[in-house]
Motif scaffolding. Structure first.
Motif: not given
Length: 256
Positions: A191-209
């Motif tokens: 639960n320390s790194n999970w919010p940062h991982i979620i943010r990375i995946i969200r940004l990656w998906a939006l940038i690729i789109l």
């Protein structure tokens, strides 16, 4: 409903932390949260997840009741029905505030996802209107766009913001939710790194789109002929996957 006084709660936590000689960063590490989260608690900007009340009370050497009351209780004090009801309602209020914050964040990311999908569809239409090769689209662009759309949908709208607490006590390198399966050897989800991982995946998906169809148009015009379709395919796959997994490994280790 009785709501907890965030400012008073923050001052009490700061007082207890200083009594123990902890810095905000040290307290954050013990609770597996960021030091920014502790800072927000102490300044009255937010309250912790109710699941953190028990471990926080243990670390600061007080009871959960004292945390909710925002003061130390005398040993002679007794709890009557009204006080008990007030404490329960404060706890419920904290849970509701957390849920409202999560819903607000989910709505923001959902809106961003919807905008990026719309832009992606417009770009794909332009791709065909400008008479680019359909073969190039289905070979190079379609897989990446579908992957980004799927990850964006899951992580912007449906992903759980918090992991079960057994993740914090064990080294677990996989996560499942419905059909989603993530397995990343060498790192531990918590639960320390999970919010940062979620943010990375969200940004990656939006940038690729948004960006990948534009890059595809450029590549279709210049690079594919120069490099060859298969070479270009391998390069783009490397960039796409590296742009996702390398940042995940970095933040997972940084905030572990």
């Amino acid at each position: 409903m009785f709501e907890i006084d965030k400012k008073q709660f923050g001052l009490f936590v700061a007082e207890l932390r200083k009594e123990k000689g902890f810095t905000q960063k040290e307290l954050a590490a013990k609770l597996l949260v960021s030091d920014k989260a502790v800072s927000k608690w102490e300044t009255g900007q937010s309250c912790p997840d109710i699941s953190l009340l028990v471990p926080m009370a243990g670390i600061l050497d007080v009871t959960v009741t004292e945390l909710l009351e925002c003061r130390r209780l005398q040993s002679t004090e007794t709890m009557n029905t009204a006080r008990t009801e007030a404490l329960v309602q404060k706890t419920i209020s904290m849970s509701e505030n957390e849920l409202a914050a999560n819903n607000k964040s989910r709505k923001r990311w959902g809106a961003a996802y919807a905008c990026c999908v719309t832009v992606s569809c417009i770009e794909i239409c332009l791709f065909f209107l400008l008479d680019y090769s359909a073969e190039f689209f289905f070979t190079h662009l379609l897989t990446a766009e579908l992957l980004a759309a799927l990850f964006g949908l899951i992580f912007c709208l449906f992903i759980k913001e918090k992991l079960p607490f057994y993740y914090d006590d064990n080294h677990i390198d996989y996560y499942t939710q419905g059909l989603l399966r993530i397995h990343m050897p060498g790192i531990s989800f918590n639960n320390s790194n999970w919010p940062h991982i979620i943010r990375i995946i969200r940004l990656w998906a939006l940038i690729i789109l948004v960006c990948y169809p534009l890059l595809g148009m450029i590549a279709a015009s210049f690079l594919s002929g120069l490099l060859g379709n298969m070479v270009f395919l391998y390069i783009t796959l490397g960039v796409i996957l590296g742009g996702l997994f390398i940042p995940i490994y970095i933040v997972a280790r940084k905030y572990a």
